[in-house]
Design a protein around this motif. Structure first.
Motif, mmCIF file in Angstrom:
data_model
loop_
_atom_site.group_PDB
_atom_site.id
_atom_site.type_symbol
_atom_site.label_atom_id
_atom_site.label_comp_id
_atom_site.label_asym_id
_atom_site.label_seq_id
_atom_site.Cartn_x
_atom_site.Cartn_y
_atom_site.Cartn_z
ATOM 1 N N ALA A 135 -64.467 20.616 30.312
ATOM 2 C CA ALA A 135 -64.067 19.928 29.084
ATOM 3 C C ALA A 135 -62.946 18.952 29.396
ATOM 4 C CB ALA A 135 -63.618 20.937 28.028
ATOM 5 N N SER A 136 -62.916 17.883 28.628
ATOM 6 C CA SER A 136 -61.810 16.927 28.711
ATOM 7 C C SER A 136 -60.976 17.048 27.449
ATOM 8 C CB SER A 136 -62.344 15.498 28.851
ATOM 9 O OG SER A 136 -63.213 15.187 27.784
ATOM 10 N N VAL A 137 -59.674 16.936 27.585
ATOM 11 C CA VAL A 137 -58.759 17.129 26.458
ATOM 12 C C VAL A 137 -58.729 15.855 25.617
ATOM 13 C CG1 VAL A 137 -56.403 17.670 25.780
ATOM 14 C CG2 VAL A 137 -57.402 18.750 27.814
ATOM 15 N N ALA A 138 -59.152 15.979 24.368
ATOM 16 C CA ALA A 138 -59.117 14.843 23.445
ATOM 17 C C ALA A 138 -57.736 14.692 22.826
ATOM 18 C CB ALA A 138 -60.178 15.006 22.357
ATOM 19 N N LYS A 139 -57.139 15.823 22.449
ATOM 20 C CA LYS A 139 -55.794 15.816 21.865
ATOM 21 C C LYS A 139 -55.070 17.072 22.332
ATOM 22 C CE LYS A 139 -57.051 13.345 17.601
ATOM 23 N NZ LYS A 139 -57.082 13.415 16.119
ATOM 24 N N GLY A 140 -53.744 16.962 22.484
ATOM 25 C CA GLY A 140 -52.941 18.116 22.856
ATOM 26 C C GLY A 140 -53.126 18.508 24.311
ATOM 27 N N ARG A 141 -53.170 19.811 24.559
ATOM 28 C CA ARG A 141 -53.297 20.349 25.913
ATOM 29 C C ARG A 141 -54.105 21.634 25.867
ATOM 30 N NH1 ARG A 141 -50.234 24.837 26.169
ATOM 31 N NH2 ARG A 141 -48.404 25.013 24.806
ATOM 32 N N LEU A 142 -54.481 22.108 27.058
ATOM 33 C CA LEU A 142 -55.222 23.357 27.148
ATOM 34 C C LEU A 142 -54.302 24.551 26.882
ATOM 35 C CD1 LEU A 142 -57.405 22.721 30.334
ATOM 36 C CD2 LEU A 142 -58.110 22.584 27.937
ATOM 37 N N PRO A 143 -54.846 25.635 26.372
ATOM 38 C CA PRO A 143 -54.006 26.825 26.103
ATOM 39 C C PRO A 143 -53.479 27.434 27.398
ATOM 40 C CG PRO A 143 -56.328 27.348 25.851
ATOM 41 C CD PRO A 143 -56.250 25.865 26.025
ATOM 42 N N ARG A 144 -52.367 28.113 27.271
ATOM 43 C CA ARG A 144 -51.726 28.749 28.422
ATOM 44 C C ARG A 144 -51.470 30.221 28.139
ATOM 45 N NH1 ARG A 144 -47.071 24.091 29.021
ATOM 46 N NH2 ARG A 144 -48.440 22.361 29.696
ATOM 47 N N ALA A 145 -51.371 30.975 29.218
ATOM 48 C CA ALA A 145 -50.983 32.386 29.151
ATOM 49 C C ALA A 145 -50.466 32.762 30.520
ATOM 50 C CB ALA A 145 -52.161 33.271 28.749
ATOM 51 N N ASP A 146 -49.682 33.826 30.576
ATOM 52 C CA ASP A 146 -49.140 34.254 31.864
ATOM 53 C C ASP A 146 -49.573 35.676 32.164
ATOM 54 O OD1 ASP A 146 -47.504 35.883 30.267
ATOM 55 O OD2 ASP A 146 -45.895 34.381 30.239
ATOM 56 N N VAL A 202 -53.158 26.551 17.788
ATOM 57 C CA VAL A 202 -54.074 25.625 18.450
ATOM 58 C C VAL A 202 -53.254 24.579 19.193
ATOM 59 C CG1 VAL A 202 -55.912 23.928 18.121
ATOM 60 C CG2 VAL A 202 -55.851 26.000 16.703
ATOM 61 N N THR A 203 -53.422 24.546 20.505
ATOM 62 C CA THR A 203 -52.655 23.599 21.327
ATOM 63 C C THR A 203 -53.448 22.372 21.744
ATOM 64 O OG1 THR A 203 -53.286 24.721 23.377
ATOM 65 C CG2 THR A 203 -51.298 25.509 22.245
ATOM 66 N N GLY A 204 -54.779 22.399 21.560
ATOM 67 C CA GLY A 204 -55.552 21.251 22.005
ATOM 68 C C GLY A 204 -56.950 21.228 21.410
ATOM 69 N N ILE A 205 -57.498 20.038 21.398
ATOM 70 C CA ILE A 205 -58.881 19.819 20.982
ATOM 71 C C ILE A 205 -59.616 19.223 22.179
ATOM 72 C CG2 ILE A 205 -60.412 18.585 19.393
ATOM 73 C CD1 ILE A 205 -58.145 18.600 17.361
ATOM 74 N N VAL A 206 -60.721 19.845 22.576
ATOM 75 C CA VAL A 206 -61.414 19.457 23.807
ATOM 76 C C VAL A 206 -62.816 18.946 23.490
ATOM 77 C CG1 VAL A 206 -60.100 21.095 25.193
ATOM 78 C CG2 VAL A 206 -62.288 21.795 24.198
ATOM 79 N N THR A 207 -63.308 18.126 24.400
ATOM 80 C CA THR A 207 -64.668 17.588 24.301
ATOM 81 C C THR A 207 -65.483 18.098 25.489
ATOM 82 O OG1 THR A 207 -63.845 15.573 23.242
ATOM 83 C CG2 THR A 207 -66.066 15.503 24.189
ATOM 84 N N PRO A 208 -66.582 18.812 25.238
ATOM 85 C CA PRO A 208 -67.411 19.295 26.353
ATOM 86 C C PRO A 208 -67.953 18.134 27.180
ATOM 87 C CG PRO A 208 -67.987 20.430 24.328
ATOM 88 C CD PRO A 208 -67.064 19.303 23.936
#
Length: 472
Positions: free
Chosen positions: A139-150, A189-195
């Motif tokens: 996926a490419s990020v349309a807005k924001g960023r990808l989610p994160r976790a540790d 929600v941290t980002g909106i992605v496009t497949p």
């Protein structure tokens, strides 16, 4: 000697053999090619949700410690099991590693009370939480960023980050920064992605992953509600143990469609049966569940599901419907090739009748005559047959080589023995003079008429059989 005295006849024979061998060798490769194309087209039309192979397993037994259950859902553990599962896939089934993936997801939709989400009939929307590996690569990020976790995420973590696809964001009015309360989880929600490949197996094995669904409840109810997917970071998977979504682990295997071959259908069906309920499934369960215990039997075990076998069965039925017509074409092509070669040999024998009669009259033995004719024909036919075979292999890529080789060998063999056998049949008795040439000595054969009528009846029967089965 013959090549020097009659180069034109030798070249004509070589051209005939090369052309016949080329067409005859190309036929089985063309059939294989079209059958393979048909199978691949059937697999593509079936879509990834049917041909995909899904391995899924429930979360670890509650009898295990919380730490062990959390570690089982972490990406490293899932990745190791994914490698083992891939290794258990029997040949000739080949996997598309780019579209295959794994992760953790909730099996029950979680109701979302947030009033800003759309409610077509007043019922709140629901979401599915999915922590699937490989999101950044698909996926490419349309807005924001990808989610994160540790690595600190545990079953007590309630605050999570997620991304949504553009279709989900549009249908559910989700924006970057939106906060969704899904049961005990607070998801931002941290980002909106496009497949990147929406129709690929990564996104389309479970279409809810990229496209939200408007669910209508069974009649007589008229209520409808939206269901969408929140894409979590893979490291956030342990948090799903605490929710009400009943999470499960899954390994999503996408077959490589371009490697499917029609001649491998029986082996493919056997491989799928082994995965669904056979030795391969037993090995997969051993890798994921470990040794069978009372607790594993109580809480369920790993299962494998796919509809690829149904696709193969449907294709087999279609191929059986077309098989009579292909058989008629094959026998017709072979018969025509044989007739052409035998007629050429007969014409050559008739043209050289005086020469053969003179040789026999001067003391040439029948074996010596046939051996000489076989040698001079072989010198021309073998290179020409090899050339025709090479042209067929280049002109029709794909398909089995063995069948093409045997077809070319058959053409060459018939050519090599036709003239000697014809000469042996005519000149087995020594004659001091030849027959008169001003009268007709050969009458039309009734056997040829019977053979032609037989082929006509077979062809008509095959066409009628196809039409009765609904094939145009």
């Amino acid at each position: 000697t013959r090549l020097r005295t009659a180069p034109g006849a030798a070249c004509a024979l070589a051209l005939l053999v090369a052309l016949t061998a080329c067409l005859t060798a190309a036929f089985p490769r063309a059939v294989d090619r079209y059958e393979d194309t048909g199978l691949r087209r059937a697999a593509e039309q079936a879509r990834p949700d049917r041909i995909g192979i899904e391995v899924y397993a429930p979360p670890p037994s509650p009898m295990e410690s919380t730490r062990m259950r959390e570690n089982t859902l972490r990406p490293d553990a899932l990745a190791g099991q994914y490698t083992e599962v891939r290794a258990q896939v029997p040949p000739p089934l080949v996997l598309d590693r780019d579209q295959s993936t794994y992760g953790v997801r909730t099996t029950q939709d979680i109701s979302v009370p947030d009033p800003w989400l759309p409610r077509p009939t007043g019922k709140p929307a629901r979401v599915t939480l999915v922590a699937q590996a490989g999101l950044a690569g698909h996926a490419s990020v349309a807005k924001g960023r990808l989610p994160r976790a540790d690595d600190q995420v545990t079953s007590e973590t309630s605050g999570l980050e997620a991304a949504v696809t553009t279709e989900t964001a549009k249908a559910l009015h989700i924006k970057v920064g939106s906060v969704i309360h899904a049961g005990s989880f607070t998801v931002r929600v941290t980002g909106i992605v496009t497949p990147r490949v929406p129709q690929g197996a990564y996104w389309s094995t479970k279409t809810i992953l990229r496209t939200p669904a408007l669910i209508r409840e069974p009649a007589p109810s008229v209520d409808m509600y939206w269901v969408g997917t929140l894409l979590l970071a893979p490291k956030a998977a342990p948090a799903l143990l605490a929710g009400s979504g009943k999470p499960e682990r899954y390994w999503q295997l996408a077959p490589e469609v371009q490697t499917l071959r029609a001649r491998d259908v029986p082996a493919l069906r056997s491989a799928i049966a082994s995965l669904e309920a056979g030795p391969a499934l037993r090995e997969v369960r051993r890798e994921i569940d470990g040794p069978s215990t009372e607790f594993s039997e109580l809480y369920g075990s790993t299962e494998v599901t796919t509809d690829l076998d149904d696709v193969l069965i449907a294709y087999d039925r279609l191929r059986e419907d077309v098989a009579p017509l292909v058989a008629v074409a094959a026998f017709g092509t072979g018969t025509v090739a044989a007739v052409v070669l035998l007629m050429a040999a007969g014409l050559t024998a008739d043209r050289r009748r005086s020469e053969f009669a003179l040789l026999r009259a001067r003391g040439a033995s029948l074996r010596g005559l046939t051996t000489r004719l076989f040698a001079e024909t072989t010198v021309v036919a073998v290179p020409a047959g090899a050339l025709g075979l090479a042209a067929a292999l280049l002109a029709v890529p794909g398909g089995r080589v063995g069948h093409a080789v045997w077809a070319a060998v058959a053409v060459t063999a018939v050519t090599c023995v036709a003239l000697p056998l014809r000469a042996a049949a005519v000149h087995r008795v020594v004659r001091v003079h030849s027959d008169r040439e001003d009268i007709s000595s050969v009458r039309p054969s009734r056997r040829r008429t019977v053979a032609e009528l037989t082929l006509l009846v077979l062809a008509a029967g095959a066409v009628e059989s196809l039409r009765r089965r609904g094939t145009s």
